[in-house]
Design a protein around this motif. Structure first.
Motif, PDB file in Angstrom:
ATOM      1  N   PHE A  10       0.839  -1.139  -0.027  1.00 16.27           N
ATOM      2  CA  PHE A  10       0.069  -0.134   0.096  1.00 16.27           C
ATOM      3  C   PHE A  10       0.793   1.163  -0.069  1.00 16.27           C
ATOM      4  O   PHE A  10       1.769   1.222   0.781  1.00 16.27           O
ATOM      5  N   ASP A  11       0.402   2.260  -0.892  1.00 20.16           N
ATOM      6  CA  ASP A  11       1.066   3.476  -0.689  1.00 20.16           C
ATOM      7  C   ASP A  11       0.339   4.364   0.532  1.00 20.16           C
ATOM      8  O   ASP A  11      -0.588   3.880   1.003  1.00 20.16           O
ATOM      9  N   GLY A  12       1.076   5.298   1.317  1.00 20.06           N
ATOM     10  CA  GLY A  12       0.876   5.866   2.389  1.00 20.06           C
ATOM     11  C   GLY A  12      -0.223   7.135   2.249  1.00 20.06           C
ATOM     12  O   GLY A  12      -1.545   7.018   2.332  1.00 20.06           O
ATOM     13  N   ASP A  13       0.431   8.089   1.522  1.00 23.58           N
ATOM     14  CA  ASP A  13      -0.093   9.436   1.186  1.00 23.58           C
ATOM     15  C   ASP A  13      -1.563   9.476   0.511  1.00 23.58           C
ATOM     16  O   ASP A  13      -1.248   9.007  -0.740  1.00 23.58           O
ATOM     17  N   ASP A  14      -2.826   9.651   1.063  1.00 26.22           N
ATOM     18  CA  ASP A  14      -3.822   9.738  -0.007  1.00 26.22           C
ATOM     19  C   ASP A  14      -4.233   8.490  -0.126  1.00 26.22           C
ATOM     20  O   ASP A  14      -5.169   8.233  -1.156  1.00 26.22           O
ATOM     21  N   THR A  15      -3.742   7.271   0.368  1.00 22.70           N
ATOM     22  CA  THR A  15      -4.316   6.045   0.045  1.00 22.70           C
ATOM     23  C   THR A  15      -4.633   5.271   1.502  1.00 22.70           C
ATOM     24  O   THR A  15      -5.611   4.761   1.543  1.00 22.70           O
ATOM     25  N   LEU A  16      -3.622   5.546   2.540  1.00 17.86           N
ATOM     26  CA  LEU A  16      -3.987   5.083   3.672  1.00 17.86           C
ATOM     27  C   LEU A  16      -4.514   6.326   4.658  1.00 17.86           C
ATOM     28  O   LEU A  16      -5.463   6.006   5.792  1.00 17.86           O
ATOM     29  N   TRP A  17      -3.887   7.217   4.306  1.00 13.19           N
ATOM     30  CA  TRP A  17      -4.365   8.609   5.119  1.00 13.19           C
ATOM     31  C   TRP A  17      -4.235   9.937   4.380  1.00 13.19           C
ATOM     32  O   TRP A  17      -3.770   9.789   3.375  1.00 13.19           O
ATOM     33  N   HIS A  18      -5.351  10.928   4.874  1.00 14.32           N
ATOM     34  CA  HIS A  18      -5.188  12.074   3.972  1.00 14.32           C
ATOM     35  C   HIS A  18      -3.979  12.842   4.125  1.00 14.32           C
ATOM     36  O   HIS A  18      -3.225  12.855   4.827  1.00 14.32           O
ATOM     37  N   ASN A  19      -3.501  13.388   2.975  1.00 21.06           N
ATOM     38  CA  ASN A  19      -2.555  14.185   2.623  1.00 21.06           C
ATOM     39  C   ASN A  19      -2.664  15.368   1.783  1.00 21.06           C
ATOM     40  O   ASN A  19      -2.354  16.488   2.240  1.00 21.06           O
ATOM     41  N   ARG A  98       2.630  18.756  11.737  1.00 21.36           N
ATOM     42  CA  ARG A  98       2.174  18.320  13.107  1.00 21.36           C
ATOM     43  C   ARG A  98       0.817  17.836  13.157  1.00 21.36           C
ATOM     44  O   ARG A  98       0.142  17.630  14.059  1.00 21.36           O
ATOM     45  N   HIS A  99       0.041  18.177  12.111  1.00 22.33           N
ATOM     46  CA  HIS A  99      -1.347  17.838  11.932  1.00 22.33           C
ATOM     47  C   HIS A  99      -1.647  16.318  12.106  1.00 22.33           C
ATOM     48  O   HIS A  99      -0.733  15.419  11.694  1.00 22.33           O
ATOM     49  N   PRO A 100      -2.574  15.841  12.840  1.00 16.51           N
ATOM     50  CA  PRO A 100      -2.666  14.751  13.116  1.00 16.51           C
ATOM     51  C   PRO A 100      -2.939  13.586  11.863  1.00 16.51           C
ATOM     52  O   PRO A 100      -3.298  14.451  10.767  1.00 16.51           O
ATOM     53  N   VAL A 101      -2.710  12.628  11.868  1.00 17.15           N
ATOM     54  CA  VAL A 101      -2.909  11.588  10.654  1.00 17.15           C
ATOM     55  C   VAL A 101      -4.239  10.992  10.836  1.00 17.15           C
ATOM     56  O   VAL A 101      -4.732  10.403  11.756  1.00 17.15           O
ATOM     57  N   GLU A 102      -4.995  11.221   9.762  1.00 14.36           N
ATOM     58  CA  GLU A 102      -6.252  10.873   9.580  1.00 14.36           C
ATOM     59  C   GLU A 102      -6.456   9.919   8.714  1.00 14.36           C
ATOM     60  O   GLU A 102      -6.280   9.822   7.372  1.00 14.36           O
ATOM     61  N   LEU A 103      -6.836   8.626   8.947  1.00  9.85           N
ATOM     62  CA  LEU A 103      -6.761   7.548   8.192  1.00  9.85           C
ATOM     63  C   LEU A 103      -8.227   7.532   7.303  1.00  9.85           C
ATOM     64  O   LEU A 103      -9.187   8.222   7.611  1.00  9.85           O
ATOM     65  N   LEU A 104      -7.985   7.152   5.887  1.00 11.30           N
ATOM     66  CA  LEU A 104      -9.094   7.002   5.190  1.00 11.30           C
ATOM     67  C   LEU A 104     -10.109   6.224   5.495  1.00 11.30           C
ATOM     68  O   LEU A 104      -9.699   5.189   6.333  1.00 11.30           O
ATOM     69  N   PRO A 105     -11.447   6.251   5.059  1.00  4.28           N
ATOM     70  CA  PRO A 105     -12.359   5.172   5.735  1.00  4.28           C
ATOM     71  C   PRO A 105     -11.990   3.869   5.060  1.00  4.28           C
ATOM     72  O   PRO A 105     -11.836   3.471   3.776  1.00  4.28           O
ATOM     73  N   GLY A 106     -12.420   2.935   5.759  1.00  4.93           N
ATOM     74  CA  GLY A 106     -12.192   1.290   5.214  1.00  4.93           C
ATOM     75  C   GLY A 106     -10.757   0.884   5.130  1.00  4.93           C
ATOM     76  O   GLY A 106     -10.533  -0.325   4.949  1.00  4.93           O
ATOM     77  N   VAL A 107      -9.819   1.677   5.643  1.00  6.78           N
ATOM     78  CA  VAL A 107      -8.315   1.266   5.776  1.00  6.78           C
ATOM     79  C   VAL A 107      -8.171   0.140   6.839  1.00  6.78           C
ATOM     80  O   VAL A 107      -7.395  -0.877   6.344  1.00  6.78           O
ATOM     81  N   GLU A 108      -8.428   0.603   7.850  1.00  9.86           N
ATOM     82  CA  GLU A 108      -8.270  -0.503   8.898  1.00  9.86           C
ATOM     83  C   GLU A 108      -8.642  -1.799   8.568  1.00  9.86           C
ATOM     84  O   GLU A 108      -8.358  -3.073   8.628  1.00  9.86           O
ATOM     85  N   ALA A 109     -10.028  -1.878   8.216  1.00 15.88           N
ATOM     86  CA  ALA A 109     -10.896  -3.102   7.805  1.00 15.88           C
ATOM     87  C   ALA A 109      -9.908  -3.898   6.795  1.00 15.88           C
ATOM     88  O   ALA A 109     -10.014  -5.198   6.540  1.00 15.88           O
TER      89      ALA A 109
END
Ligand SMILES: [Mg+2]
Length: 236
Positions: A10-19, A98-109
């Motif tokens: 998986f890519d990170g930015d804009d795949t797992l979390w908002h960037n 410093r902005h909080p890392v916000e996961l995209l919907p459905g990532v954890e599942a």
């Protein structure tokens, strides 16, 4: 039975979390800060040109972006920008870092559904310190067997990552939001790629998707990945 897939990355930015949205927010503040000097359109164009030149010097990430904002501010004000304004620009960059890392919907599942069944990888591009910090704050690090922070996503760099982890490109699937970074170089190696678009794409990441390719899929949502993987491995 040999499965089609061995490793899923998986890519990170804009795949797992908002960037990208954070960059837009910062750029909005930058426009407002310099509104007395320059129109938003002119500033955006100047900044994009500066970023295009600076990516080869600073690499990707917020620090380079901050330096590009400062350089653009000096240029559009013909060198008249004051120290307080530069200070404000630096603080915009720090706020973004410093902005909080916000996961995209459905990532954890999605990650949970695949963990333990495949080698899971996180391959993210950009500034090492910032990426490591985001990975830690995402709470996802323990789910990945392999984490790679790379300075660029080119075929040679993917090839090195796969070789180092003894992964056959034919058994590798990359999931990401960028055609240019997550899809094209992986297909070139003989791997497979699933594009999960994000609603914003940085202009320097824009590329034409492949027209027709056996190993390429465009998904609407990351939660469709386990279904795709099950289909590929004939168990779903
Ligand atoms: Mg991305």
């Amino acid at each position: 039975v040999t499965r089609v897939l061995d490793a899923i990355a998986f890519d990170g930015d804009d795949t797992l979390w908002h960037n990208e949205g954070l960059f837009s927010m910062t750029q909005e503040r930058f426009r407002a800060l310099l509104a007395d000097w320059v129109s938003p359109e002119e500033l955006d164009a100047r900044l994009l040109e500066t970023e295009r030149e600076n990516v080869a010097v600073y690499g990707y990430g917020v620090k380079g972006f901050t330096l590009s904002m400062i350089e653009s501010a000096i240029e559009v004000t013909n060198g008249n920008v004051d120290a307080d304004t530069i200070y404000r620009i630096l603080s915009f960059g720090k706020d973004q870092l410093r902005h909080p890392v916000e996961l995209l919907p459905g990532v954890e599942a999605t990650i949970d559904a695949l963990a333990g069944r495949y080698r899971l990888m996180l391959i993210t591009k950009g500034d090492l310190f910032d990426q490591e910090s985001k990975i830690a704050r995402s709470g996802l690090a323990d789910h990945f067997d392999v984490i790679e922070v790379v300075h660029e996503k080119e075929p040679d760099i993917y090839r090195r990552v796969l070789r180092r982890n003894t992964i056959d490109p034919a058994q590798f699937l990359m999931v990401g939001n960028s055609v240019r970074s997550d899809v094209l170089p992986v297909l070139e190696l003989g791997g497979r790629a699933a594009l999960v678009p994000y609603h914003l794409t940085w202009e320097l990441e824009v590329a034409e998707p492949p027209r027709e390719h056996d190993g390429y899929w465009e998904l609407e949502h990351i939660s469709q990945v386990p279904e795709l993987v099950a289909r590929l491995d004939g168990d779903g």
